[in-house]
Design a protein around this motif. Structure first.
Motif, PDB file in Angstrom:
ATOM      1  N   GLU A 199       7.277 101.170  35.869  1.00  0.00           N
ATOM      2  CA  GLU A 199       8.215 102.113  35.257  1.00  0.00           C
ATOM      3  C   GLU A 199       7.781 103.556  35.488  1.00  0.00           C
ATOM      4  O   GLU A 199       8.607 104.428  35.780  1.00  0.00           O
ATOM      5  CB  GLU A 199       8.346 101.837  33.759  1.00  0.00           C
ATOM      6  N   ARG A 200       6.492 103.804  35.389  1.00  0.00           N
ATOM      7  CA  ARG A 200       5.994 105.171  35.612  1.00  0.00           C
ATOM      8  C   ARG A 200       6.166 105.577  37.077  1.00  0.00           C
ATOM      9  O   ARG A 200       6.542 106.715  37.371  1.00  0.00           O
ATOM     10  CB  ARG A 200       4.534 105.288  35.156  1.00  0.00           C
ATOM     11  N   GLU A 201       5.937 104.642  37.990  1.00  0.00           N
ATOM     12  CA  GLU A 201       6.176 104.923  39.413  1.00  0.00           C
ATOM     13  C   GLU A 201       7.663 105.160  39.669  1.00  0.00           C
ATOM     14  O   GLU A 201       8.029 105.989  40.503  1.00  0.00           O
ATOM     15  CB  GLU A 201       5.672 103.779  40.290  1.00  0.00           C
ATOM     16  N   LEU A 202       8.513 104.436  38.941  1.00  0.00           N
ATOM     17  CA  LEU A 202       9.951 104.621  39.090  1.00  0.00           C
ATOM     18  C   LEU A 202      10.353 106.039  38.674  1.00  0.00           C
ATOM     19  O   LEU A 202      11.206 106.654  39.323  1.00  0.00           O
ATOM     20  CB  LEU A 202      10.708 103.579  38.266  1.00  0.00           C
ATOM     21  N   ILE A 203       9.751 106.564  37.636  1.00  0.00           N
ATOM     22  CA  ILE A 203      10.021 107.952  37.232  1.00  0.00           C
ATOM     23  C   ILE A 203       9.633 108.897  38.367  1.00  0.00           C
ATOM     24  O   ILE A 203      10.387 109.803  38.721  1.00  0.00           O
ATOM     25  CB  ILE A 203       9.283 108.295  35.922  1.00  0.00           C
ATOM     26  N   ALA A 204       8.463 108.674  38.967  1.00  0.00           N
ATOM     27  CA  ALA A 204       8.018 109.512  40.096  1.00  0.00           C
ATOM     28  C   ALA A 204       8.978 109.401  41.275  1.00  0.00           C
ATOM     29  O   ALA A 204       9.332 110.412  41.898  1.00  0.00           O
ATOM     30  CB  ALA A 204       6.603 109.116  40.515  1.00  0.00           C
ATOM     31  N   ALA A 205       9.420 108.186  41.589  1.00  0.00           N
ATOM     32  CA  ALA A 205      10.353 107.980  42.698  1.00  0.00           C
ATOM     33  C   ALA A 205      11.694 108.638  42.415  1.00  0.00           C
ATOM     34  O   ALA A 205      12.295 109.264  43.305  1.00  0.00           O
ATOM     35  CB  ALA A 205      10.536 106.481  42.952  1.00  0.00           C
ATOM     36  N   TYR A 206      12.163 108.509  41.194  1.00  0.00           N
ATOM     37  CA  TYR A 206      13.458 109.076  40.804  1.00  0.00           C
ATOM     38  C   TYR A 206      13.455 110.597  40.961  1.00  0.00           C
ATOM     39  O   TYR A 206      14.347 111.170  41.591  1.00  0.00           O
ATOM     40  CB  TYR A 206      13.768 108.668  39.356  1.00  0.00           C
ATOM     41  N   VAL A 207      12.429 111.245  40.438  1.00  0.00           N
ATOM     42  CA  VAL A 207      12.328 112.709  40.546  1.00  0.00           C
ATOM     43  C   VAL A 207      12.160 113.122  42.003  1.00  0.00           C
ATOM     44  O   VAL A 207      12.798 114.075  42.464  1.00  0.00           O
ATOM     45  CB  VAL A 207      11.172 113.240  39.672  1.00  0.00           C
ATOM     46  N   SER A 208      11.343 112.404  42.746  1.00  0.00           N
ATOM     47  CA  SER A 208      11.141 112.731  44.162  1.00  0.00           C
ATOM     48  C   SER A 208      12.436 112.591  44.951  1.00  0.00           C
ATOM     49  O   SER A 208      12.699 113.373  45.870  1.00  0.00           O
ATOM     50  CB  SER A 208      10.054 111.845  44.758  1.00  0.00           C
ATOM     51  N   GLY A 209      13.263 111.618  44.585  1.00  0.00           N
ATOM     52  CA  GLY A 209      14.569 111.471  45.220  1.00  0.00           C
ATOM     53  C   GLY A 209      15.482 112.637  44.885  1.00  0.00           C
ATOM     54  O   GLY A 209      16.177 113.163  45.759  1.00  0.00           O
ATOM     55  N   LEU A 210      15.480 113.046  43.618  1.00  0.00           N
ATOM     56  CA  LEU A 210      16.289 114.203  43.232  1.00  0.00           C
ATOM     57  C   LEU A 210      15.846 115.451  43.986  1.00  0.00           C
ATOM     58  O   LEU A 210      16.668 116.304  44.326  1.00  0.00           O
ATOM     59  CB  LEU A 210      16.200 114.441  41.722  1.00  0.00           C
ATOM     60  N   ALA A 215       6.690 101.594  43.085  1.00  0.00           N
ATOM     61  CA  ALA A 215       7.427 101.057  41.936  1.00  0.00           C
ATOM     62  C   ALA A 215       7.900  99.639  42.234  1.00  0.00           C
ATOM     63  O   ALA A 215       7.718  98.720  41.417  1.00  0.00           O
ATOM     64  CB  ALA A 215       8.604 101.963  41.588  1.00  0.00           C
ATOM     65  N   ALA A 216       8.516  99.459  43.398  1.00  0.00           N
ATOM     66  CA  ALA A 216       9.061  98.157  43.771  1.00  0.00           C
ATOM     67  C   ALA A 216       8.001  97.069  43.761  1.00  0.00           C
ATOM     68  O   ALA A 216       8.263  95.933  43.337  1.00  0.00           O
ATOM     69  CB  ALA A 216       9.726  98.239  45.143  1.00  0.00           C
ATOM     70  N   ALA A 217       6.796  97.410  44.189  1.00  0.00           N
ATOM     71  CA  ALA A 217       5.706  96.437  44.231  1.00  0.00           C
ATOM     72  C   ALA A 217       5.257  96.007  42.839  1.00  0.00           C
ATOM     73  O   ALA A 217       4.589  94.983  42.695  1.00  0.00           O
ATOM     74  CB  ALA A 217       4.521  97.011  45.005  1.00  0.00           C
ATOM     75  N   GLN A 218       5.664  96.766  41.817  1.00  0.00           N
ATOM     76  CA  GLN A 218       5.195  96.488  40.456  1.00  0.00           C
ATOM     77  C   GLN A 218       6.331  96.181  39.475  1.00  0.00           C
ATOM     78  O   GLN A 218       6.084  96.034  38.277  1.00  0.00           O
ATOM     79  CB  GLN A 218       4.376  97.682  39.960  1.00  0.00           C
ATOM     80  N   LEU A 219       7.548  96.090  39.984  1.00  0.00           N
ATOM     81  CA  LEU A 219       8.703  95.755  39.151  1.00  0.00           C
ATOM     82  C   LEU A 219       9.260  94.402  39.576  1.00  0.00           C
ATOM     83  O   LEU A 219       9.357  94.125  40.775  1.00  0.00           O
ATOM     84  CB  LEU A 219       9.793  96.823  39.286  1.00  0.00           C
ATOM     85  N   ALA A 220       9.663  93.603  38.615  1.00  0.00           N
ATOM     86  CA  ALA A 220      10.147  92.251  38.898  1.00  0.00           C
ATOM     87  C   ALA A 220      11.327  92.249  39.875  1.00  0.00           C
ATOM     88  O   ALA A 220      11.402  91.379  40.745  1.00  0.00           O
ATOM     89  CB  ALA A 220      10.537  91.554  37.599  1.00  0.00           C
ATOM     90  N   ASP A 221      12.223  93.210  39.765  1.00  0.00           N
ATOM     91  CA  ASP A 221      13.393  93.244  40.640  1.00  0.00           C
ATOM     92  C   ASP A 221      13.176  94.102  41.881  1.00  0.00           C
ATOM     93  O   ASP A 221      14.121  94.356  42.632  1.00  0.00           O
ATOM     94  CB  ASP A 221      14.628  93.697  39.861  1.00  0.00           C
ATOM     95  N   GLY A 222      11.967  94.550  42.096  1.00  0.00           N
ATOM     96  CA  GLY A 222      11.564  95.215  43.322  1.00  0.00           C
ATOM     97  C   GLY A 222      12.439  96.363  43.773  1.00  0.00           C
ATOM     98  O   GLY A 222      12.976  97.129  42.967  1.00  0.00           O
ATOM     99  N   ASP A 238       8.246  99.890  56.262  1.00  0.00           N
ATOM    100  CA  ASP A 238       7.059  99.048  56.390  1.00  0.00           C
ATOM    101  C   ASP A 238       5.770  99.778  56.057  1.00  0.00           C
ATOM    102  O   ASP A 238       4.901  99.240  55.373  1.00  0.00           O
ATOM    103  CB  ASP A 238       6.964  98.448  57.790  1.00  0.00           C
ATOM    104  N   VAL A 239       5.623 101.003  56.530  1.00  0.00           N
ATOM    105  CA  VAL A 239       4.389 101.748  56.281  1.00  0.00           C
ATOM    106  C   VAL A 239       4.211 102.017  54.787  1.00  0.00           C
ATOM    107  O   VAL A 239       3.098 101.976  54.270  1.00  0.00           O
ATOM    108  CB  VAL A 239       4.322 103.049  57.118  1.00  0.00           C
ATOM    109  N   TYR A 240       5.320 102.244  54.087  1.00  0.00           N
ATOM    110  CA  TYR A 240       5.244 102.519  52.648  1.00  0.00           C
ATOM    111  C   TYR A 240       4.902 101.253  51.868  1.00  0.00           C
ATOM    112  O   TYR A 240       4.179 101.319  50.866  1.00  0.00           O
ATOM    113  CB  TYR A 240       6.544 103.158  52.162  1.00  0.00           C
TER     114      TYR A 240
END
Length: 183
Positions: A49-60, A74-81, A165-167
């Motif tokens: 969830e914390r990585e998702l916040i970082a990804a969300y802001v970085s996307g914005l 985030a995807a690697a640590q969330l059930a729905d990836g 893939d690299v990510y």
């Protein structure tokens, strides 16, 4: 090619890793901040969830490297990836996340625009969904920190590898070892 000569192979040290390796006096504290904000346990928000916040802001902020990397983390640590990450980034209102996380992501989005956009109504909405002060605090700080990280990466025009893939490979390293400047 980066705006300055980092003296490094940009394909080996893409995005923020190059500038952090170039200047470890500043890179190490920035990595320590990321480690505390995104990985320290125990925490009421999961690492995903914390990585998702970082990804969300970085996307914005349209920061390709940070959005791609933290989306993978985030995807690697969330059930729905990655499906969940993509849904949140595409349409927060309809994404299948908890109402608490949605309220926190709205706060993060407000921070991305300006810290002054975080209103008492946004904070109260998060509290009404069960967010505690630590979650609100860390959401604001993650969002603010990622605005800085995004501007650091893009301000130096660092290399963002194409493709996913690299990510995904970076995600494995982060999940297993945390935020350390690679050797």
């Amino acid at each position: 090619m980066a705006h300055i000569d980092l003296g490094l192979d940009e394909t080996r040290y893409p995005g923020i890793t190059g500038p952090m390796k170039y200047r470890p006096e500043t890179g190490n504290p920035l990595n320590e901040l990321a480690e505390v904000l995104l990985r320290k346990e125990p925490h009421p928000l999961t690492r995903g969830e914390r990585e998702l916040i970082a990804a969300y802001v970085s996307g914005l902020n349209e920061c390709t490297f940070c959005c791609s990397s933290h989306s993978a983390f985030a995807a690697a640590q969330l059930a729905d990836g990655m499906d969940l990450v993509d849904q949140v980034r595409a349409d927060l209102d309809s994404a299948p996340v908890s109402s608490k996380l949605r309220a926190l992501l709205r706060i993060a989005g407000a921070v991305q625009e300006s810290g002054r956009k975080v209103t008492p109504d946004l904070v109260e909405a998060a509290r009404a969904e069960g967010a505690v002060d630590l979650e609100i605090h860390d959401t604001v700080l993650i969002a603010a920190a990622f605005c800085m990280y995004n501007r650091y990466v893009d301000g130096l025009a660092t290399f963002a590898p194409p493709g996913k893939d690299v990510y995904a490979g970076m995600a494995t390293m982060i999940v297993e070892h945390g935020y350390a400047i690679p050797e």
